[in-house]
Design a protein around this motif. Structure first.
Motif, PDB file in Angstrom:
ATOM      1  N   ILE A   4       8.548  43.204 -25.546  1.00 43.32           N
ATOM      2  CA  ILE A   4       8.751  41.808 -25.960  1.00 43.32           C
ATOM      3  C   ILE A   4       8.395  40.829 -24.839  1.00 43.32           C
ATOM      4  O   ILE A   4       7.582  39.929 -25.017  1.00 43.32           O
ATOM      5  CB  ILE A   4      10.219  41.561 -26.388  1.00 43.32           C
ATOM      6  CG1 ILE A   4      10.667  42.608 -27.410  1.00 43.32           C
ATOM      7  CG2 ILE A   4      10.396  40.138 -26.902  1.00 43.32           C
ATOM      8  CD1 ILE A   4      10.071  42.452 -28.779  1.00 43.32           C
ATOM      9  N   VAL A   5       8.993  41.025 -23.673  1.00 41.51           N
ATOM     10  CA  VAL A   5       8.865  40.012 -22.616  1.00 41.51           C
ATOM     11  C   VAL A   5       7.521  40.102 -21.891  1.00 41.51           C
ATOM     12  O   VAL A   5       6.786  39.116 -21.793  1.00 41.51           O
ATOM     13  CB  VAL A   5      10.040  40.118 -21.617  1.00 41.51           C
ATOM     14  CG1 VAL A   5       9.856  39.133 -20.471  1.00 41.51           C
ATOM     15  CG2 VAL A   5      11.351  39.841 -22.340  1.00 41.51           C
ATOM     16  N   LEU A   6       7.186  41.304 -21.406  1.00 37.20           N
ATOM     17  CA  LEU A   6       5.971  41.447 -20.607  1.00 37.20           C
ATOM     18  C   LEU A   6       4.711  40.976 -21.350  1.00 37.20           C
ATOM     19  O   LEU A   6       3.905  40.229 -20.776  1.00 37.20           O
ATOM     20  CB  LEU A   6       5.832  42.898 -20.117  1.00 37.20           C
ATOM     21  CG  LEU A   6       4.856  43.125 -18.950  1.00 37.20           C
ATOM     22  CD1 LEU A   6       5.229  42.266 -17.757  1.00 37.20           C
ATOM     23  CD2 LEU A   6       4.826  44.590 -18.546  1.00 37.20           C
ATOM     24  N   PRO A   7       4.527  41.373 -22.639  1.00 41.25           N
ATOM     25  CA  PRO A   7       3.312  40.907 -23.321  1.00 41.25           C
ATOM     26  C   PRO A   7       3.206  39.380 -23.379  1.00 41.25           C
ATOM     27  O   PRO A   7       2.109  38.832 -23.301  1.00 41.25           O
ATOM     28  CB  PRO A   7       3.449  41.498 -24.730  1.00 41.25           C
ATOM     29  CG  PRO A   7       4.357  42.648 -24.572  1.00 41.25           C
ATOM     30  CD  PRO A   7       5.316  42.275 -23.478  1.00 41.25           C
ATOM     31  N   GLN A   8       4.355  38.706 -23.495  1.00 39.72           N
ATOM     32  CA  GLN A   8       4.306  37.245 -23.564  1.00 39.72           C
ATOM     33  C   GLN A   8       4.094  36.611 -22.202  1.00 39.72           C
ATOM     34  O   GLN A   8       3.652  35.464 -22.101  1.00 39.72           O
ATOM     35  CB  GLN A   8       5.616  36.706 -24.146  1.00 39.72           C
ATOM     36  CG  GLN A   8       5.838  37.139 -25.574  1.00 39.72           C
ATOM     37  CD  GLN A   8       7.078  36.489 -26.145  1.00 39.72           C
ATOM     38  OE1 GLN A   8       7.084  35.290 -26.388  1.00 39.72           O
ATOM     39  NE2 GLN A   8       8.113  37.265 -26.342  1.00 39.72           N
ATOM     40  N   ALA A   9       4.423  37.354 -21.139  1.00 41.84           N
ATOM     41  CA  ALA A   9       4.248  36.812 -19.789  1.00 41.84           C
ATOM     42  C   ALA A   9       2.785  36.887 -19.347  1.00 41.84           C
ATOM     43  O   ALA A   9       2.369  36.160 -18.458  1.00 41.84           O
ATOM     44  CB  ALA A   9       5.144  37.567 -18.807  1.00 41.84           C
ATOM     45  N   ILE A  10       2.009  37.767 -20.012  1.00 41.46           N
ATOM     46  CA  ILE A  10       0.649  38.042 -19.527  1.00 41.46           C
ATOM     47  C   ILE A  10      -0.255  36.805 -19.410  1.00 41.46           C
ATOM     48  O   ILE A  10      -0.935  36.643 -18.392  1.00 41.46           O
ATOM     49  CB  ILE A  10       0.018  39.161 -20.387  1.00 41.46           C
ATOM     50  CG1 ILE A  10       0.785  40.419 -20.014  1.00 41.46           C
ATOM     51  CG2 ILE A  10      -1.486  39.268 -20.157  1.00 41.46           C
ATOM     52  CD1 ILE A  10       0.140  41.697 -20.093  1.00 41.46           C
ATOM     53  N   PRO A  11      -0.270  35.886 -20.395  1.00 43.46           N
ATOM     54  CA  PRO A  11      -1.172  34.729 -20.237  1.00 43.46           C
ATOM     55  C   PRO A  11      -0.905  33.928 -18.972  1.00 43.46           C
ATOM     56  O   PRO A  11      -1.831  33.399 -18.362  1.00 43.46           O
ATOM     57  CB  PRO A  11      -0.888  33.882 -21.485  1.00 43.46           C
ATOM     58  CG  PRO A  11      -0.364  34.836 -22.477  1.00 43.46           C
ATOM     59  CD  PRO A  11       0.400  35.867 -21.702  1.00 43.46           C
ATOM     60  N   ALA A  12       0.362  33.842 -18.554  1.00 46.52           N
ATOM     61  CA  ALA A  12       0.676  33.091 -17.341  1.00 46.52           C
ATOM     62  C   ALA A  12       0.371  33.904 -16.086  1.00 46.52           C
ATOM     63  O   ALA A  12       0.221  33.349 -15.006  1.00 46.52           O
ATOM     64  CB  ALA A  12       2.146  32.687 -17.340  1.00 46.52           C
ATOM     65  N   ILE A  13       0.283  35.224 -16.241  1.00 41.20           N
ATOM     66  CA  ILE A  13       0.152  36.100 -15.078  1.00 41.20           C
ATOM     67  C   ILE A  13      -1.303  36.361 -14.709  1.00 41.20           C
ATOM     68  O   ILE A  13      -1.662  36.383 -13.536  1.00 41.20           O
ATOM     69  CB  ILE A  13       0.875  37.444 -15.361  1.00 41.20           C
ATOM     70  CG1 ILE A  13       2.392  37.250 -15.303  1.00 41.20           C
ATOM     71  CG2 ILE A  13       0.451  38.502 -14.380  1.00 41.20           C
ATOM     72  CD1 ILE A  13       3.155  38.488 -15.701  1.00 41.20           C
ATOM     73  N   VAL A  14      -2.151  36.531 -15.728  1.00 37.61           N
ATOM     74  CA  VAL A  14      -3.508  37.029 -15.461  1.00 37.61           C
ATOM     75  C   VAL A  14      -4.352  36.118 -14.556  1.00 37.61           C
ATOM     76  O   VAL A  14      -4.919  36.591 -13.572  1.00 37.61           O
ATOM     77  CB  VAL A  14      -4.233  37.353 -16.795  1.00 37.61           C
ATOM     78  CG1 VAL A  14      -5.708  37.573 -16.564  1.00 37.61           C
ATOM     79  CG2 VAL A  14      -3.612  38.591 -17.419  1.00 37.61           C
ATOM     80  N   PRO A  15      -4.429  34.781 -14.825  1.00 37.70           N
ATOM     81  CA  PRO A  15      -5.303  33.979 -13.955  1.00 37.70           C
ATOM     82  C   PRO A  15      -4.898  33.967 -12.477  1.00 37.70           C
ATOM     83  O   PRO A  15      -5.753  34.210 -11.617  1.00 37.70           O
ATOM     84  CB  PRO A  15      -5.232  32.575 -14.574  1.00 37.70           C
ATOM     85  CG  PRO A  15      -4.809  32.812 -15.983  1.00 37.70           C
ATOM     86  CD  PRO A  15      -3.907  33.994 -15.942  1.00 37.70           C
TER      87      PRO A  15
END
Lengths: 220, 217
Positions: free
Chosen positions: A136-147
């Motif tokens: 739940i949490v990690l997949p939603q955090a990805i857009p903020a994390i990747v760049p």
């Protein structure tokens, strides 16, 4: 002094081979920094102070001191305690640890940005904390994390020449060896500079494209 | 263990000198090029953009080596210390340029418009209205950059400048008291970084408190 184009062409294959090592070191170091970064972020977010505080101290200490000293530390100090790593391994580990403390802050910010309600909803559905985090949490955090991760990948790539200080024959060291053998420094060092320039400009364009690409599901 | 301290502290003095000198150069270049990128002149914008991409895009150590090994072939000979200050100043200046540019852009555009409505020239608006506000935004970012600069100074040991890292390396080769030497060096760098953080916080408070009164807002 003029630029000797024929000499430049001659040394190109040797430099290209060293460039491959530079890229390999970057990939391996980054893999370590991602795993370590996620781990440190979770430790620092822990509710137990006995876990969170040492993690915070470690992160700040590593971020506040130079990578070169950390390289020397691992290369010269650890063997005194029986842990002998060759130069290349030392370099990869040092890069991984140094940038792991940077990526941990990226992970932490990304995880903190996911609304608390998501945790609560996951708990209400009976998911264990680990499952809630992973699905739940990690997949939603990805857009903020990747760049930002991409930017640290580029920064780490630009720090790989430091490995020349512990006798790893990566691109910069190869260029210096060519320079000292031929007494011509213009061509090898300029080629190395251009290589770093081309790679990191290309990579930052990719990061910007990625940024747009991962943003779509978040905003739409 | 403390017999090494005078030698290390002497190296730390060189590290601090390089950090301060390079920071001055970096700030000057950053403001010149950061503001140039917002200018109406295509030439100014172009030159500044190329400078920023060139120095942000390649590696600091490669830049130092280039200045150290290649520049003499073009007839320009600098001392290692001058090379170090110039290289670090140019490198951090490129990052600082982006800090200046983004902080100026982050000032709400209404400030520009109202300045113009009051009959101020573009220069006056920048000098008296936009820059003072942008300065407050950029202070913490400059704090981070100066810490990056401090850490970057360790690379000058590789172009024969006898800074803190250089002294540590030499002491280590001579005495093999590795753990003590490198631990002390880590502590010294860490303390210098903490000092920079404290200075930045102090400046932010000082400037933040005085700015509205001084600017009459």
């Amino acid at each position: 002094m003029r630029i000797d184009w024929i000499f430049a062409l001659e040394i190109l294959p040797v430099l290209a081979k060293a460039a491959l090592l530079t890229l390999g070191v970057t990939a391996a170091g980054f893999a370590i920094s991602i795993v370590l970064g996620l781990f440190l972020a979770l430790l620092r977010r822990s509710r137990r102070r006995a876990i969170a505080a040492p993690a915070a101290v470690f992160i700040e200490a590593v971020r506040g001191t130079p990578l070169l000293i950390q390289l020397y530390f691992i290369f010269y100090v650890l063997p005194e305690y029986g842990l002998i790593l060759p130069g290349l391994a030392t370099g990869i580990v040092a890069l991984g640890i140094h940038y792991g403390t940077y990526t941990s802050e990226v992970f932490r910010a990304g995880i903190d940005a996911v609304p608390k309600g998501q945790w609560q909803a996951a708990t209400a559905l009976g998911l264990t904390p680990l499952k809630a985090f992973r699905h739940i949490v990690l997949p939603q955090a990805i857009p903020a994390i990747v760049p930002p991760l991409g930017n640290y990948l580029i920064a780490m790539f630009k720090d790989t020449p430091l490995l020349s200080a512990i006798a790893v024959v990566e691109l910069m060291q190869r260029a210096k060896i060519i320079g000292s053998e031929s007494f011509r420094y213009i061509e090898p060092i300029t080629i190395v500079g251009l290589f770093f320039l081309a790679m990191s400009l290309g990579a930052s364009m990719l990061v910007r494209a990625l940024e747009r690409w991962v943003r779509i599901p978040a905003t739409g | 263990m403390f017999e090494f301290l005078p030698i290390l502290l002497d190296g730390a003095r060189v590290t601090v000198e390089i950090t301060v000198a390079a920071a001055v150069i970096a700030v000057l270049i950053a403001f010149a090029t950061g503001l140039s990128r917002l200018s109406r002149s295509t030439a100014l914008r172009g030159v500044s953009a190329i400078y920023v991409e060139l120095f942000r895009g390649s590696s600091l150590l490669v830049q130092l080596f280039w200045l150290f090994f290649v520049l003499p072939h073009f007839g320009i000979t600098l001392t290692p210390f001058q090379t170090a200050v110039l290289g670090l100043g140019l490198n951090i200046g490129a990052y600082g340029s982006e800090v200046v540019r983004s902080s100026v852009l982050a000032v709400p555009s209404g400030q520009n418009a109202s300045g113009a409505a009051l009959g101020l020239t573009r220069f006056q608006v920048m000098r008296h209205i936009v820059l003072p506000q942008a300065l407050l935004r950029m202070l913490p970012l400059w704090g981070n950059l100066v810490i990056e600069l401090l850490k970057g100074t360790s690379l000058v040991s590789l172009i024969t400048v006898s800074d803190l890292t250089f002294r540590a390396y030499q002491l280590n080769q001579a005495t093999f008291r590795t753990t003590e030497i490198f631990t002390m060096v880590l502590v010294i760098y860490g303390s210098l970084a903490l000092f920079i953080v404290a200075c930045t916080r102090g400046l932010e408070r000082l400037y933040g408190r005085h700015m509205p009164a001084r600017e009459g807002m």
